[in-house]
Each structure stands twice: as structure tokens, then as C-alpha cells.
Design a protein around this motif. Sequence first.
Motif, short mmCIF file in Angstrom:
data_model
loop_
_atom_site.label_atom_id
_atom_site.label_comp_id
_atom_site.label_asym_id
_atom_site.label_seq_id
_atom_site.Cartn_x
_atom_site.Cartn_y
_atom_site.Cartn_z
N PRO A 23 -58.59 -32.70 11.52
CA PRO A 23 -58.77 -34.07 12.01
C PRO A 23 -60.14 -34.59 11.63
CG PRO A 23 -58.94 -32.48 13.81
CD PRO A 23 -58.48 -31.72 12.60
N PRO A 24 -60.21 -35.89 11.38
CA PRO A 24 -61.51 -36.45 10.99
C PRO A 24 -62.55 -36.26 12.09
CG PRO A 24 -59.94 -38.18 11.56
CD PRO A 24 -59.18 -36.90 11.53
N GLY A 25 -63.78 -36.15 11.66
CA GLY A 25 -64.86 -35.95 12.61
C GLY A 25 -65.17 -37.20 13.41
N PHE A 26 -66.14 -37.05 14.30
CA PHE A 26 -66.50 -38.16 15.18
C PHE A 26 -67.09 -39.32 14.38
CE2 PHE A 26 -69.80 -40.27 17.71
CZ PHE A 26 -69.01 -40.79 18.73
N ALA A 73 -66.64 -40.00 11.21
CA ALA A 73 -65.61 -40.63 10.37
C ALA A 73 -64.77 -41.60 11.19
CB ALA A 73 -64.73 -39.56 9.73
N GLY A 74 -64.43 -41.22 12.42
CA GLY A 74 -63.67 -42.14 13.27
C GLY A 74 -64.46 -43.38 13.63
N VAL A 75 -65.76 -43.19 13.91
CA VAL A 75 -66.60 -44.35 14.20
C VAL A 75 -66.69 -45.27 13.00
CG1 VAL A 75 -68.95 -45.06 14.78
CG2 VAL A 75 -67.91 -43.13 15.99
N ARG A 76 -66.83 -44.68 11.81
CA ARG A 76 -66.93 -45.49 10.59
C ARG A 76 -65.64 -46.27 10.34
NH1 ARG A 76 -68.25 -41.74 7.62
NH2 ARG A 76 -66.17 -41.14 6.90
N ASN A 77 -64.50 -45.63 10.49
CA ASN A 77 -63.23 -46.32 10.27
C ASN A 77 -63.03 -47.43 11.29
OD1 ASN A 77 -62.67 -44.64 8.11
ND2 ASN A 77 -61.53 -43.18 9.36
N ASN A 78 -63.38 -47.16 12.55
CA ASN A 78 -63.25 -48.20 13.57
C ASN A 78 -64.19 -49.37 13.28
OD1 ASN A 78 -61.34 -46.69 14.95
ND2 ASN A 78 -62.87 -45.71 16.26
N PHE A 79 -65.41 -49.06 12.80
CA PHE A 79 -66.35 -50.13 12.47
C PHE A 79 -65.82 -50.99 11.32
CE2 PHE A 79 -69.81 -51.55 9.69
CZ PHE A 79 -70.46 -52.42 10.55
N LEU A 80 -65.27 -50.34 10.28
CA LEU A 80 -64.73 -51.10 9.15
C LEU A 80 -63.55 -51.96 9.58
CD1 LEU A 80 -64.88 -48.43 6.30
CD2 LEU A 80 -66.38 -50.39 6.63
N THR A 81 -62.69 -51.42 10.43
CA THR A 81 -61.56 -52.20 10.91
C THR A 81 -62.03 -53.39 11.74
OG1 THR A 81 -60.20 -50.19 10.96
CG2 THR A 81 -59.39 -52.10 12.18
N GLY A 82 -63.01 -53.16 12.63
CA GLY A 82 -63.54 -54.27 13.42
C GLY A 82 -64.22 -55.31 12.56
N LEU A 83 -64.93 -54.86 11.50
CA LEU A 83 -65.57 -55.80 10.60
C LEU A 83 -64.56 -56.65 9.86
CD1 LEU A 83 -68.22 -56.78 9.27
CD2 LEU A 83 -67.91 -54.95 7.58
N ILE A 84 -63.46 -56.04 9.45
CA ILE A 84 -62.42 -56.79 8.74
C ILE A 84 -61.75 -57.80 9.65
CG2 ILE A 84 -60.18 -56.52 7.61
CD1 ILE A 84 -61.19 -53.85 6.52
N VAL A 85 -61.60 -57.46 10.92
CA VAL A 85 -60.97 -58.39 11.85
C VAL A 85 -61.92 -59.52 12.23
CG1 VAL A 85 -59.98 -58.61 14.16
CG2 VAL A 85 -59.39 -56.65 12.75
N ALA A 86 -63.18 -59.18 12.53
CA ALA A 86 -64.12 -60.18 13.02
C ALA A 86 -64.78 -60.97 11.90
CB ALA A 86 -65.21 -59.51 13.86
N GLY A 87 -64.89 -60.41 10.69
CA GLY A 87 -65.55 -61.10 9.60
C GLY A 87 -64.93 -62.44 9.25
N PRO A 88 -63.62 -62.51 8.95
CA PRO A 88 -63.03 -63.81 8.63
C PRO A 88 -63.14 -64.82 9.77
CG PRO A 88 -61.58 -62.03 7.95
CD PRO A 88 -62.68 -61.40 8.76
N VAL A 89 -63.03 -64.34 11.03
CA VAL A 89 -63.15 -65.26 12.17
C VAL A 89 -64.56 -65.85 12.24
CG1 VAL A 89 -62.98 -65.47 14.67
CG2 VAL A 89 -61.34 -64.05 13.42
#
Length: 262
Positions: free
Chosen positions: A24-27, A29-45
Motif C-alpha cells: 500500500p502507498p505510504g503516508f 504518497a497518500g497526502v500527495r495524491n489527495n493534494f493533487l486531487t484537491g488542487l484539480i478540484v479547487a483550481g478551476p473554481v
Amino acid sequence: MTTNEQPPGSGGDLPPVDPAPETPPGFMAGVRNNFLTGLIVAGPVAITIYLTWWFVTWVDGFVRPFIPVDYRPETYLPWHIPGSGLVIAFVALTLLGFLTRNLIGRTLVEFGERLLGRMPVVRAIYRGLKQVFETLFSGNGSSFRKVGLVEFPSPGMWSIVLISQPPGDVVAKSLPGQQEYISVFLPCAPNPTTGFFFYVPKASVIEIDMRTEDAATLIMSAGVVQPGVPVDKKVVALAEMANAVRLAARSESGGKTAAPGQ
């Protein structure tokens, strides 16, 4: 024991070994993926809100000098109301359009056009801008309302184009062949406001059932966001693209670092 028989423990009848479970991905890596997902969601808005606020502020700053101080809302209120200039501009343009559609308004517009037509430099600018505005904002216009595919830049490679109007008489007479031509605009990724404009035979354009907004999104995302895909899947696709770019950059930097030790 025959030759076809195998002794126990020889490995012929051993059950298949299950592959080792993925780690399983490390801590981080999970934080990084969550940050990228949040950036993609909040960036266009955030960018949409910023551009909308910039446009409203720009219109307010442009319209406010033409409004007398006694008619400004901030004169009677302790705070400034953003968008008041936009509302006044909308009302003024609507009233101007209403007056232009009657006989007196058309007469004034024709008089103004004749006046501008006598100015050498202003005449060309005004006529060009008027044709562009009439083409883009006309309710019955068909420019850039259809999406098609053109074989470009080489055979076997297809690009998305926005279909415009057929060429004028001057250009049509100079085009080779007897086939019917049409003008198209090929947007470039990831900025669809830039691209190539050219004439192509109408038979070489394949019209597709796609809105121009979906075509622009497809071009800006470099094919990652496909039309008709649910929003959650689009977010996952963008996150995967960002993760792939990050892994490619890491592998490239790792290869450069390991090269001297070889």
C-alpha cells in the motif's frame, strides 16, 4: 513408476503461487495524491471566480466615470457594491438595442456609419469589428457552432476543428479544383484561443456530434477529459495525469543522477 509419472514434490502438481500483494502507498504518497486531487478540484473554481471578479471590476471601472455621482449606489451606502457598473452597462446596452430597432434608431445608426465611412483609418477598423461582432453574436449565425475532424498534420492523424463559413467569392475563385471548400479553425492544445485557420474541401471534413464547449475542454486537457464522462471520473483522470507527469519527471531526474556512476 512409469516415465510419465512424477514423484511427489517434483513440482509438477504444485498449486500456483499467489503473487505477493501490492504494497500500500505510504503516508506521504497518500497526502500527495489527495493534494493533487484537491488542487484539480479547487483550481478551476478559483480561476473562474478570479476571472469573473476581474471582469466585473473592469466593467465597473470603465462605466463608473460616465455615471454622475448622485446616481452611484456608493453615494448613499457606506460600502461599494461590486457589479453595479455591470448592471448599468447591461441596461444601457439593452436600451440601445431597443432604440436601434425602430425607425429613429436605424436612422441615427446609418448616419453614424456614413460619418465613420468617410474616415480612412477608422472606416476599416469599424467595418472589420462590426462584421466580427455580427458573425459571433448573431442568433442565426453558424460560425464555430459545429465541430469536425480534419486529417492534419499528416495522413492518418486527425485533429479537431471548429467549422466556420464558406470562403467568399474572391477566395473561392482562387482555390484549386471545382469542389466546395469551407473554412475551419484548428485550436492548439492546451490553449484553444490560438491555432491555425485554413480552407479545406468540405468533403474532407467529418462532422461530429459534439458541442464546441466539449471540444474546447477536450483540447485544453490534451484528451484526458472526454465528453460524456462523469465528473468524478474526470477528476480521477486528471489526478492520474498529474501523477504520471510527476513519476516521469522523477524517473528522468533519477536517470540523470545514476548516469555518472555507470
